[in-house]
Design a protein around this motif. Structure first.
Motif, PDB file in Angstrom:
ATOM      1  N   ASP A 253     -50.070  21.396 -30.556  1.00 42.88           N
ATOM      2  CA  ASP A 253     -51.088  20.348 -31.009  1.00 42.88           C
ATOM      3  C   ASP A 253     -52.386  20.445 -29.862  1.00 42.88           C
ATOM      4  OD1 ASP A 253     -49.645  19.626 -33.393  1.00 42.88           O
ATOM      5  OD2 ASP A 253     -49.025  17.439 -32.420  1.00 42.88           O
TER       6      ASP A 253
ATOM      7  N   VAL B   7     -54.154  24.398 -31.036  1.00 44.25           N
ATOM      8  CA  VAL B   7     -53.950  23.767 -32.595  1.00 44.25           C
ATOM      9  C   VAL B   7     -55.454  23.993 -32.846  1.00 44.25           C
ATOM     10  CG1 VAL B   7     -53.413  23.100 -35.057  1.00 44.25           C
ATOM     11  CG2 VAL B   7     -51.931  24.350 -33.326  1.00 44.25           C
TER      12      VAL B   7
ATOM     13  N   LYS C 128     -59.044  25.343 -34.318  1.00 44.84           N
ATOM     14  CA  LYS C 128     -59.416  24.955 -35.292  1.00 44.84           C
ATOM     15  C   LYS C 128     -61.264  24.809 -34.913  1.00 44.84           C
ATOM     16  CE  LYS C 128     -56.165  22.942 -37.963  1.00 44.84           C
ATOM     17  NZ  LYS C 128     -56.198  23.469 -39.522  1.00 44.84           N
TER      18      LYS C 128
ATOM     19  N   ASP D 144     -43.756  27.997 -38.831  1.00 42.91           N
ATOM     20  CA  ASP D 144     -43.880  26.665 -39.152  1.00 42.91           C
ATOM     21  C   ASP D 144     -45.315  26.507 -38.502  1.00 42.91           C
ATOM     22  OD1 ASP D 144     -42.718  26.959 -36.426  1.00 42.91           O
ATOM     23  OD2 ASP D 144     -42.587  25.083 -36.244  1.00 42.91           O
ATOM     24  N   ILE D 145     -45.954  27.081 -37.241  1.00 46.42           N
ATOM     25  CA  ILE D 145     -46.942  26.972 -36.962  1.00 46.42           C
ATOM     26  C   ILE D 145     -47.449  27.801 -37.641  1.00 46.42           C
ATOM     27  CG2 ILE D 145     -48.311  27.096 -34.231  1.00 46.42           C
ATOM     28  CD1 ILE D 145     -45.661  27.101 -33.093  1.00 46.42           C
TER      29      ILE D 145
ATOM     30  N   GLU E  18     -48.164  28.288 -40.792  1.00 43.42           N
ATOM     31  CA  GLU E  18     -48.361  28.184 -41.713  1.00 43.42           C
ATOM     32  C   GLU E  18     -48.832  27.273 -41.547  1.00 43.42           C
ATOM     33  OE1 GLU E  18     -45.133  27.561 -45.580  1.00 43.42           O
ATOM     34  OE2 GLU E  18     -44.341  26.791 -43.706  1.00 43.42           O
ATOM     35  N   ARG E  19     -48.864  25.813 -40.543  1.00 45.70           N
ATOM     36  CA  ARG E  19     -49.619  25.118 -40.611  1.00 45.70           C
ATOM     37  C   ARG E  19     -50.951  25.180 -40.473  1.00 45.70           C
ATOM     38  NH1 ARG E  19     -49.988  21.508 -36.133  1.00 45.70           N
ATOM     39  NH2 ARG E  19     -48.186  22.377 -35.407  1.00 45.70           N
ATOM     40  N   LEU E  20     -50.760  26.801 -39.040  1.00 48.73           N
ATOM     41  CA  LEU E  20     -52.773  26.558 -38.902  1.00 48.73           C
ATOM     42  C   LEU E  20     -53.608  27.600 -40.064  1.00 48.73           C
ATOM     43  CD1 LEU E  20     -54.624  26.288 -36.473  1.00 48.73           C
ATOM     44  CD2 LEU E  20     -52.856  27.383 -35.197  1.00 48.73           C
ATOM     45  N   CYS E  21     -52.611  28.860 -40.107  1.00 52.70           N
ATOM     46  CA  CYS E  21     -54.109  29.207 -40.447  1.00 52.70           C
ATOM     47  C   CYS E  21     -54.203  29.687 -42.033  1.00 52.70           C
ATOM     48  CB  CYS E  21     -53.069  31.067 -40.690  1.00 52.70           C
ATOM     49  SG  CYS E  21     -51.754  30.989 -42.049  1.00 52.70           S
TER      50      CYS E  21
ATOM     51  N   ARG F 230     -53.219  32.381 -47.658  1.00 56.12           N
ATOM     52  CA  ARG F 230     -51.967  31.619 -46.942  1.00 56.12           C
ATOM     53  C   ARG F 230     -51.214  30.895 -48.704  1.00 56.12           C
ATOM     54  NH1 ARG F 230     -52.182  26.650 -44.093  1.00 56.12           N
ATOM     55  NH2 ARG F 230     -53.228  25.753 -45.873  1.00 56.12           N
ATOM     56  N   GLU F 231     -52.060  30.646 -49.470  1.00 55.22           N
ATOM     57  CA  GLU F 231     -51.987  29.705 -50.909  1.00 55.22           C
ATOM     58  C   GLU F 231     -51.960  30.824 -51.633  1.00 55.22           C
ATOM     59  OE1 GLU F 231     -50.874  27.275 -50.768  1.00 55.22           O
ATOM     60  OE2 GLU F 231     -50.999  26.813 -48.519  1.00 55.22           O
TER      61      GLU F 231
ATOM     62  N   ARG G  31     -41.918  28.487 -48.265  1.00 61.07           N
ATOM     63  CA  ARG G  31     -42.164  28.212 -47.039  1.00 61.07           C
ATOM     64  C   ARG G  31     -42.588  30.008 -46.329  1.00 61.07           C
ATOM     65  NH1 ARG G  31     -40.534  24.391 -44.416  1.00 61.07           N
ATOM     66  NH2 ARG G  31     -41.852  24.597 -42.736  1.00 61.07           N
TER      67      ARG G  31
END
Length: 294
Positions: free
Chosen positions: A166, A169, A173, A190-191, A193-196, A213-214, A284
């Motif tokens: 965290d 990250v 960011k 998982d990281i 996916e959460r961060l990029c 990503r989306e 995912r």
């Protein structure tokens, strides 16, 4: 902006990169994922000028990249590259001085990074005395201490516990929010996916998927839906073109053959009781990864 176009590379008779092309946008965190031996590190080293390519081009801000441009890069290799018997702060100052910073500015940058990465209390410790996780934080600080215009990080989260992840990250960011392009590789999907913001997936030396990503989640989405209703949804099992994968009274997770079936299900659910949720299930990153590399 960093752009790779048609990069190829062979080691002897083995083709390790085949027409690798993607862009790292300003202010974006771009996750670069692939299995062991997929070509991530080789690609990064070519972008940095540490390896030559057999074909293709690397461009920076719309023109062929130069050695001067690469001096403005921040790079963190997967292998630890700091002097083990040198003190952490002393080493950061030294690295900034090599990039032309004054002693005062180098010290200020080092202190700010040590604080943001939670290393202030270890500033006067030798690198070899740090835990592996703190060595990783120090390595990230070394990549940032000269205020680079672009960041390329190879497995920056390796060896970090969740709290340290965290912290890192947050630092990355902050850099991206200031307009810096950030490219990082990681096996921790998982990281990523959460961060990029953007994703690049490589397998067998070739790019299998790349983009926001989306957008990739939409492209590779399935016809799975989640439905939550005040009424019992047992009737779903008998609906044509529907496969129920999870069911619990008023909750159902199901797949449909087409969008028409989905709308038919929604209409019947509304007729049977209040519907509190009806939404497609986005895949995912791990699911997208498995789909494009198989």
């Amino acid at each position: 902006m960093l752009e790779l176009r048609g990069i190829t590379k062979r080691f002897g008779t083995r083709q390790v990169l085949d027409d690798v092309s993607f862009t790292v946008q300003p202010g974006k965190l771009t996750g670069f994922v692939g299995g062991n031996g997929a070509g991530k590190t080789t690609t990064m080293r070519i972008a940095l000028g540490l390896l030559s390519s057999d074909g293709g081009t690397v461009e920076f801000d719309g023109r062929p990249i130069t050695a001067g441009d690469r001096r403005l890069f921040g790079y963190m290799p997967e292998e630890r590259g700091l002097y083990p018997k040198m003190r952490v702060r002393e080493q950061l100052v030294y690295l900034a001085r090599l990039r032309g910073f004054s002693t005062a500015d180098a010290g200020a940058n080092a202190d700010a990074l040590l604080e943001s990465l939670g290393l202030t209390e270890r500033a006067n410790d030798n690198v070899e005395a740090l835990s592996l996780g703190n060595q990783q934080r120090a390595q990230i600080a070394a990549a940032l201490v000269h205020d680079p215009r672009i960041l390329i990080l190879d497995e920056p989260f390796s060896g970090l516990d969740p709290l340290a992840v965290d912290v890192v990250v947050g630092v990355l960011k902050e850099r991206a929010d200031s307009g810096i392009p950030v490219l990082f590789s990681s096996h921790q999907l998982d990281i990523v996916e959460r961060l990029c913001d953007d994703l690049v997936i490589i397998a067998g030396g070739a790019i299998r998927a790349a983009g926001p990503r989306e957008e990739l989640r939409r492209q590779h989405g399935t016809t799975r839906y989640e439905l939550i209703s005040a009424g019992d949804l047992g009737w779903l099992r008998a609906e044509p073109g529907v496969t129920v994968t999870q069911f619990d009274g008023g909750y159902a997770l199901f797949e449909v053959d087409d969008e028409t079936s989905a709308q038919r299900i929604l209409q019947r659910a509304v007729e049977g009781g209040a519907v509190s949720a009806f939404s497609p299930i986005k895949p995912r990153l791990a699911e997208i990864f498995r789909e494009v590399v198989r």
